[in-house]
Design a protein around this motif. Structure first.
Motif, PDB file in Angstrom:
ATOM      1  N   LYS A 496       0.839  -1.201   0.000  1.00 15.03           N
ATOM      2  CA  LYS A 496       0.000   0.000   0.000  1.00 15.03           C
ATOM      3  C   LYS A 496       0.879   1.259   0.000  1.00 15.03           C
ATOM      4  CE  LYS A 496      -3.780   1.848   2.597  1.00 15.03           C
ATOM      5  NZ  LYS A 496      -4.016   2.081   3.973  1.00 15.03           N
ATOM      6  N   GLU A 497       1.927   1.208   0.801  1.00 13.99           N
ATOM      7  CA  GLU A 497       2.807   2.391   0.856  1.00 13.99           C
ATOM      8  C   GLU A 497       3.559   2.602  -0.446  1.00 13.99           C
ATOM      9  OE1 GLU A 497       4.516   4.437   4.417  1.00 13.99           O
ATOM     10  OE2 GLU A 497       4.785   2.293   4.858  1.00 13.99           O
ATOM     11  N   ARG A 498       3.930   1.483  -1.073  1.00 15.28           N
ATOM     12  CA  ARG A 498       4.588   1.616  -2.383  1.00 15.28           C
ATOM     13  C   ARG A 498       3.648   2.242  -3.404  1.00 15.28           C
ATOM     14  NH1 ARG A 498       8.673  -2.370  -3.457  1.00 15.28           N
ATOM     15  NH2 ARG A 498       9.552  -2.944  -1.462  1.00 15.28           N
ATOM     16  N   ASP A 499       2.347   1.905  -3.245  1.00 18.59           N
ATOM     17  CA  ASP A 499       1.365   2.528  -4.148  1.00 18.59           C
ATOM     18  C   ASP A 499       1.305   4.033  -3.920  1.00 18.59           C
ATOM     19  OD1 ASP A 499       0.675   0.354  -5.499  1.00 18.59           O
ATOM     20  OD2 ASP A 499      -1.204  -0.063  -4.412  1.00 18.59           O
ATOM     21  N   THR A 500       1.354   4.437  -2.632  1.00 17.84           N
ATOM     22  CA  THR A 500       1.288   5.893  -2.366  1.00 17.84           C
ATOM     23  C   THR A 500       2.547   6.565  -2.918  1.00 17.84           C
ATOM     24  OG1 THR A 500       2.281   5.738  -0.161  1.00 17.84           O
ATOM     25  CG2 THR A 500      -0.133   5.661  -0.275  1.00 17.84           C
ATOM     26  N   LEU A 501       3.677   5.844  -2.879  1.00 18.58           N
ATOM     27  CA  LEU A 501       4.905   6.397  -3.454  1.00 18.58           C
ATOM     28  C   LEU A 501       4.747   6.584  -4.962  1.00 18.58           C
ATOM     29  CD1 LEU A 501       7.871   7.218  -3.617  1.00 18.58           C
ATOM     30  CD2 LEU A 501       8.491   4.799  -3.515  1.00 18.58           C
ATOM     31  N   ARG A 502       4.179   5.557  -5.624  1.00 15.24           N
ATOM     32  CA  ARG A 502       4.029   5.652  -7.083  1.00 15.24           C
ATOM     33  C   ARG A 502       3.027   6.753  -7.451  1.00 15.24           C
ATOM     34  NH1 ARG A 502       6.516   1.363  -9.669  1.00 15.24           N
ATOM     35  NH2 ARG A 502       5.187   1.413 -11.502  1.00 15.24           N
ATOM     36  N   THR A 503       2.017   6.937  -6.602  1.00 15.73           N
ATOM     37  CA  THR A 503       1.071   8.040  -6.843  1.00 15.73           C
ATOM     38  C   THR A 503       1.792   9.378  -6.722  1.00 15.73           C
ATOM     39  OG1 THR A 503      -0.665   6.685  -5.900  1.00 15.73           O
ATOM     40  CG2 THR A 503      -1.143   9.030  -6.079  1.00 15.73           C
ATOM     41  N   ALA A 504       2.639   9.498  -5.689  1.00 13.34           N
ATOM     42  CA  ALA A 504       3.375  10.765  -5.491  1.00 13.34           C
ATOM     43  C   ALA A 504       4.346  11.001  -6.648  1.00 13.34           C
ATOM     44  CB  ALA A 504       4.126  10.728  -4.164  1.00 13.34           C
ATOM     45  N   LEU A 505       4.982   9.918  -7.118  1.00 17.60           N
ATOM     46  CA  LEU A 505       5.906  10.047  -8.260  1.00 17.60           C
ATOM     47  C   LEU A 505       5.159  10.563  -9.486  1.00 17.60           C
ATOM     48  CD1 LEU A 505       7.943   6.759  -7.740  1.00 17.60           C
ATOM     49  CD2 LEU A 505       8.978   9.023  -8.037  1.00 17.60           C
ATOM     50  N   ALA A 506       3.982   9.963  -9.728  1.00 16.08           N
ATOM     51  CA  ALA A 506       3.215  10.355 -10.919  1.00 16.08           C
ATOM     52  C   ALA A 506       2.713  11.787 -10.789  1.00 16.08           C
ATOM     53  CB  ALA A 506       2.045   9.387 -11.130  1.00 16.08           C
ATOM     54  N   SER A 507       2.298  12.160  -9.572  1.00 14.01           N
ATOM     55  CA  SER A 507       1.705  13.497  -9.483  1.00 14.01           C
ATOM     56  C   SER A 507       2.772  14.581  -9.531  1.00 14.01           C
ATOM     57  CB  SER A 507       0.760  13.601  -8.293  1.00 14.01           C
ATOM     58  OG  SER A 507       1.403  14.095  -7.199  1.00 14.01           O
ATOM     59  N   ALA A 508       4.009  14.270  -9.140  1.00 12.46           N
ATOM     60  CA  ALA A 508       5.072  15.294  -9.255  1.00 12.46           C
ATOM     61  C   ALA A 508       5.809  15.200 -10.588  1.00 12.46           C
ATOM     62  CB  ALA A 508       6.075  15.142  -8.107  1.00 12.46           C
ATOM     63  N   PHE A 509       6.048  13.978 -11.063  1.00 14.72           N
ATOM     64  CA  PHE A 509       6.981  13.827 -12.192  1.00 14.72           C
ATOM     65  C   PHE A 509       6.358  13.153 -13.415  1.00 14.72           C
ATOM     66  CE2 PHE A 509       9.439  13.366  -8.138  1.00 14.72           C
ATOM     67  CZ  PHE A 509       9.827  14.708  -8.081  1.00 14.72           C
ATOM     68  N   GLY A 510       5.050  13.039 -13.431  1.00 14.50           N
ATOM     69  CA  GLY A 510       4.378  12.480 -14.600  1.00 14.50           C
ATOM     70  C   GLY A 510       4.296  10.965 -14.535  1.00 14.50           C
ATOM     71  N   PRO A 511       3.571  10.370 -15.489  1.00 12.22           N
ATOM     72  CA  PRO A 511       3.349   8.923 -15.431  1.00 12.22           C
ATOM     73  C   PRO A 511       4.627   8.120 -15.649  1.00 12.22           C
ATOM     74  CG  PRO A 511       2.392   9.895 -17.428  1.00 12.22           C
ATOM     75  CD  PRO A 511       2.914  11.026 -16.612  1.00 12.22           C
ATOM     76  N   ALA A 512       4.588   6.860 -15.188  1.00 17.08           N
ATOM     77  CA  ALA A 512       5.719   5.950 -15.404  1.00 17.08           C
ATOM     78  C   ALA A 512       5.919   5.749 -16.897  1.00 17.08           C
ATOM     79  CB  ALA A 512       5.426   4.614 -14.718  1.00 17.08           C
ATOM     80  N   ARG A 513       7.180   5.596 -17.305  1.00 15.35           N
ATOM     81  CA  ARG A 513       7.457   5.333 -18.719  1.00 15.35           C
ATOM     82  C   ARG A 513       8.314   4.076 -18.799  1.00 15.35           C
ATOM     83  NH1 ARG A 513       8.973  11.179 -21.288  1.00 15.35           N
ATOM     84  NH2 ARG A 513      10.821  10.939 -20.019  1.00 15.35           N
ATOM     85  N   PRO A 514       8.059   3.214 -19.795  1.00 14.18           N
ATOM     86  CA  PRO A 514       8.893   2.024 -19.908  1.00 14.18           C
ATOM     87  C   PRO A 514      10.343   2.415 -20.172  1.00 14.18           C
ATOM     88  CG  PRO A 514       7.398   2.243 -21.781  1.00 14.18           C
ATOM     89  CD  PRO A 514       7.055   3.327 -20.826  1.00 14.18           C
ATOM     90  N   ALA A 515      11.266   1.620 -19.603  1.00 13.53           N
ATOM     91  CA  ALA A 515      12.692   1.978 -19.670  1.00 13.53           C
ATOM     92  C   ALA A 515      13.149   2.206 -21.104  1.00 13.53           C
ATOM     93  CB  ALA A 515      13.525   0.894 -19.015  1.00 13.53           C
ATOM     94  N   GLU A 516      12.639   1.379 -22.082  1.00 11.79           N
ATOM     95  CA  GLU A 516      13.160   1.510 -23.453  1.00 11.79           C
ATOM     96  C   GLU A 516      12.798   2.858 -24.085  1.00 11.79           C
ATOM     97  OE1 GLU A 516       9.471  -1.137 -23.621  1.00 11.79           O
ATOM     98  OE2 GLU A 516      11.237  -0.881 -22.345  1.00 11.79           O
ATOM     99  N   SER A 517      11.801   3.568 -23.489  1.00 16.84           N
ATOM    100  CA  SER A 517      11.411   4.838 -24.104  1.00 16.84           C
ATOM    101  C   SER A 517      12.406   5.948 -23.788  1.00 16.84           C
ATOM    102  CB  SER A 517      10.009   5.254 -23.665  1.00 16.84           C
ATOM    103  OG  SER A 517      10.018   5.658 -22.324  1.00 16.84           O
ATOM    104  N   PHE A 518      13.282   5.697 -22.832  1.00 16.22           N
ATOM    105  CA  PHE A 518      14.233   6.768 -22.531  1.00 16.22           C
ATOM    106  C   PHE A 518      15.674   6.297 -22.438  1.00 16.22           C
ATOM    107  CE2 PHE A 518      12.022   5.439 -18.620  1.00 16.22           C
ATOM    108  CZ  PHE A 518      13.066   4.933 -17.880  1.00 16.22           C
ATOM    109  N   GLY A 519      15.945   5.046 -22.771  1.00 19.17           N
ATOM    110  CA  GLY A 519      17.327   4.574 -22.742  1.00 19.17           C
ATOM    111  C   GLY A 519      17.782   4.266 -21.331  1.00 19.17           C
ATOM    112  N   ALA A 520      19.087   4.244 -21.157  1.00 19.02           N
ATOM    113  CA  ALA A 520      19.659   3.822 -19.880  1.00 19.02           C
ATOM    114  C   ALA A 520      19.374   4.863 -18.791  1.00 19.02           C
ATOM    115  CB  ALA A 520      21.163   3.653 -20.039  1.00 19.02           C
ATOM    116  N   PRO A 521      19.111   4.383 -17.564  1.00 20.40           N
ATOM    117  CA  PRO A 521      18.910   5.344 -16.479  1.00 20.40           C
ATOM    118  C   PRO A 521      20.161   6.169 -16.235  1.00 20.40           C
ATOM    119  CG  PRO A 521      18.961   3.087 -15.638  1.00 20.40           C
ATOM    120  CD  PRO A 521      19.008   2.999 -17.112  1.00 20.40           C
ATOM    121  N   ARG A 522      19.964   7.446 -15.835  1.00 15.42           N
ATOM    122  CA  ARG A 522      21.118   8.305 -15.547  1.00 15.42           C
ATOM    123  C   ARG A 522      21.664   8.010 -14.161  1.00 15.42           C
ATOM    124  NH1 ARG A 522      19.548  14.369 -16.857  1.00 15.42           N
ATOM    125  NH2 ARG A 522      21.470  14.738 -15.727  1.00 15.42           N
TER     126      ARG A 522
END
Ligand SMILES: Cc1cc2nc3c(=O)[nH]c(=O)nc-3n(C[C@H](O)[C@H](O)[C@H](O)COP(=O)(O)OP(=O)(O)OC[C@H]3O[C@@H](n4cnc5c(N)ncnc54)[C@H](O)[C@@H]3O)c2cc1C
Length: 522
Positions: A496-522
């Motif tokens: 449940k807490e991980r869900d609240t984290l993912r909600t906070a991530l989406a509301s501040a930084f936009g929806p999740a994107r699959p890794a291949e759409s942006f290449g290697a993580p920085r």
């Protein structure tokens, strides 16, 4: 488009925004109508949470000339009444005595290092906007020209042309019932109290340093800065249309009226530039809106108020930290809907608080027996530690809480100072935030949150660490302006807490994107 962002004004706030945008991968063009740095002396220092915020960009070290982290000030002053801050467990009042010219120099150096283009001698004279962008009309050294940009930010000061061109109202009050005079001077050594560094004025008595000192006839401040001794008076009278430059003799007479005795002093020593300034009245005004389509207002362009207590740059530079990452997110295309509008919903209330406390302080320094009575009462109230803390939080901006989803007490507040033990050694949080990237700080014993970032690793960095500090959350999600977007106290956050984290991530930084759409993580 010629530019992603054009910033009108290379004052401290415009330069700070330029640095923030560059850190976020956007190269702004800064237009400044002046050819060189202004000769005007304005701020003598930074007051409040902005000092910590600058430390979190590596700028405190450049401004203070020391690698020592910022420390809160043991004393300050509210409406010419001393605040004993040393007794607070959690003192939020940071301060850094550094002249505005130096702040602007440091910010300009940093902006140039980051690749910002600063066009001096270029004045914004007109603008029009459509759905896709803004066309700025500019008077440059080689004549007028146009520049097309996706966004334009007016950081062009209290008389903002940008604000006027957008037809944004600037309601408030203009007062013309006071005159302030200030100058650099030298004071005979025998008048300096060796214990306090303040003045011992013959026939009057002690005047502490760096404090506003109210009398029945006005106010006096004595500030022996390392860069020069500054003295200033404020009197409640009209400036009778005298536009001649201030002289030391006029200041001398003003001091005599305020204190009732003469203060012997001489002209300043050293190369200067030396201050000699008379200011009449003042404005307290707040822009009706901070945004008009693709145009935004920043710093004094959005709010002006009395300089009492030095709140201007605490407000304006934090406006820039708030706006920078949101504007960059729009330009990079990952901003969630409405993110840019939160610049106004978050920062306008901060400006309203400053308007409130500067007006309250102005009322408390005014002449008259009723005000003297109010000050007696206020002084009694300030003996209560909670009242002192309340005022310190207000003046420093530590009482700001942005309206973010989440129940943790730190959500929406500035991140606490952290000392983290990472794989590469001990590090202060302020050293990790210099890139201005969002951070998930995972302090859970088993580094339990790494997986929760999947889908945001292009935008958010993960720090896995331990800490010996007590009473901290086990995990924090920080926005680039170092405000807490989410926090947990659980040693092993459940689904449940991980869900609240993912909600906070989406509301501040936009929806999740699959890794291949942006290449290697920085
Ligand atoms: C006497 C005094 C004392 C103060 N003391 C303190 C203090 O101790 N602490 C504190 O924090 N704050 C203090 N302040 C407030 C602080 O100086 C301001 O809040 C701060 O300067 C605002 O910065 P800014 O970048 O928003 O605007 P400004 O500093 O006004 O910069 C605006 C810039 O825009 C440029 N510009 C204007 N129009 C155009 C145009 N059309 N095109 C291009 N460029 C343009 C101007 O030339 C200027 O360089 C004081 C202010 C005063 C007046």
């Amino acid at each position: 488009m010629t530019a992603d962002v054009v910033i009108a004004g290379a004052g401290p706030n415009g330069l700070m925004l330029a640095c923030e945008l560059s850190l976020a991968g956007v190269r702004p063009i800064v237009l400044e109508r002046l050819n060189g740095q202004t000769k005007e002396n304005r701020a003598n220092g930074l007051v409040g949470q902005v000092v910590r915020a600058l430390d979190r960009r590596g700028l405190h070290e450049r401004l203070s000339g020391s690698a020592e982290p910022p420390r809160p000030s043991p004393a300050f002053v509210f409406g010419a009444m001393p605040l004993d801050l040393g007794r607070l467990d959690d003192n939020p009042m940071y301060g850094l005595a550094v002249p505005q010219r130096r702040i602007e120099q440091v910010l300009e150096e940093r902006a140039l290092e980051l690749g910002v283009e600063i066009r001096r001698g270029h004045e914004l004279t007109g603008l029009s906007q459509d759905e896709d962008g803004v066309t700025a009309e500019i008077a440059g050294p080689e004549g007028p020209y146009r520049l097309r940009t996706r966004y334009l930010v007016g950081a062009d000061g209290g008389r903002s042309v940008t604000r006027k061109l957008c037809g944004i109202g600037f309601p408030g009050v203009t007062r013309d019932d006071s005159v302030s005079r200030s100058a650099h001077i030298t004071v005979p050594a025998e008048l300096i109290d060796p214990a306090t560094g303040g003045l011992n004025v013959p026939g009057y008595g002690p005047i502490p340093p760096f404090m506003h000192h109210r009398t029945d006839h006005g106010m006096l401040a004595f500030a022996p800065f390392p860069t020069g001794t500054l003295i200033s008076t404020t009197e409640w009278s009209r400036n009778d249309g005298d536009d001649e430059p201030l002289t030391l003799d006029e200041l001398r007479e003003s001091i005599r009226r305020v204190l009732g005795v003469d203060l012997p002093f001489g002209p300043p020593e050293g190369p200067g530039p030396h201050q000699l300034r008379r200011l009449s009245g003042g404005n307290t005004r707040l822009a009706e809106r901070f945004r008009d389509g693709r145009v935004l207002l920043l710093g004094d362009a959005a709010h002006v108020h009395s300089a009492i207590g030095g709140p201007g740059l605490n407000l304006g530079l934090q406006d820039a930290l708030n706006l920078g990452w949101k504007l960059a997110a729009e330009i990079h295309g990952w901003a969630p809907p409405g993110l840019l509008d939160t610049y106004e919903t978050e920062r306008r209330p901060a400006a309203e608080r400053v308007v409130m406390h500067t007006q309250a302080q102005s009322a408390l320094i005014a002449p008259g027996p009723e005000v003297t009575a109010l000050r007696v009462l206020f002084t009694e109230l300030l003996r209560d530690e909670r009242t002192t803390k309340h005022i310190a939080d207000l003046m420093s901006g530590a009482d700001i809480r942005y309206d973010l989803e989440g129940t943790h007490p730190l959500t929406g507040r500035p991140a606490p100072d952290l000392v983290l033990e990472t794989e590469t050694g001990s590090v202060r949080l302020a050293e990790l935030t210099r890139t201005a990237r969002p951070l998930l700080i995972d302090l859970t014993p088993d580094a339990a949150l790494a997986g929760a970032l999947d889908g945001w690793r292009d935008r958010v960095d993960l720090v896995t660490a331990k800490t010996a500090q007590e009473g901290l959350p086990t995990a924090l999600l920080l926005r680039p302006d170092c405000y807490v977007a989410w926090a947990s106290d659980s040693p092993n956050p459940d689904a449940k807490e991980r869900d609240t984290l993912r909600t906070a991530l989406a509301s501040a930084f936009g929806p999740a994107r699959p890794a291949e759409s942006f290449g290697a993580p920085r």
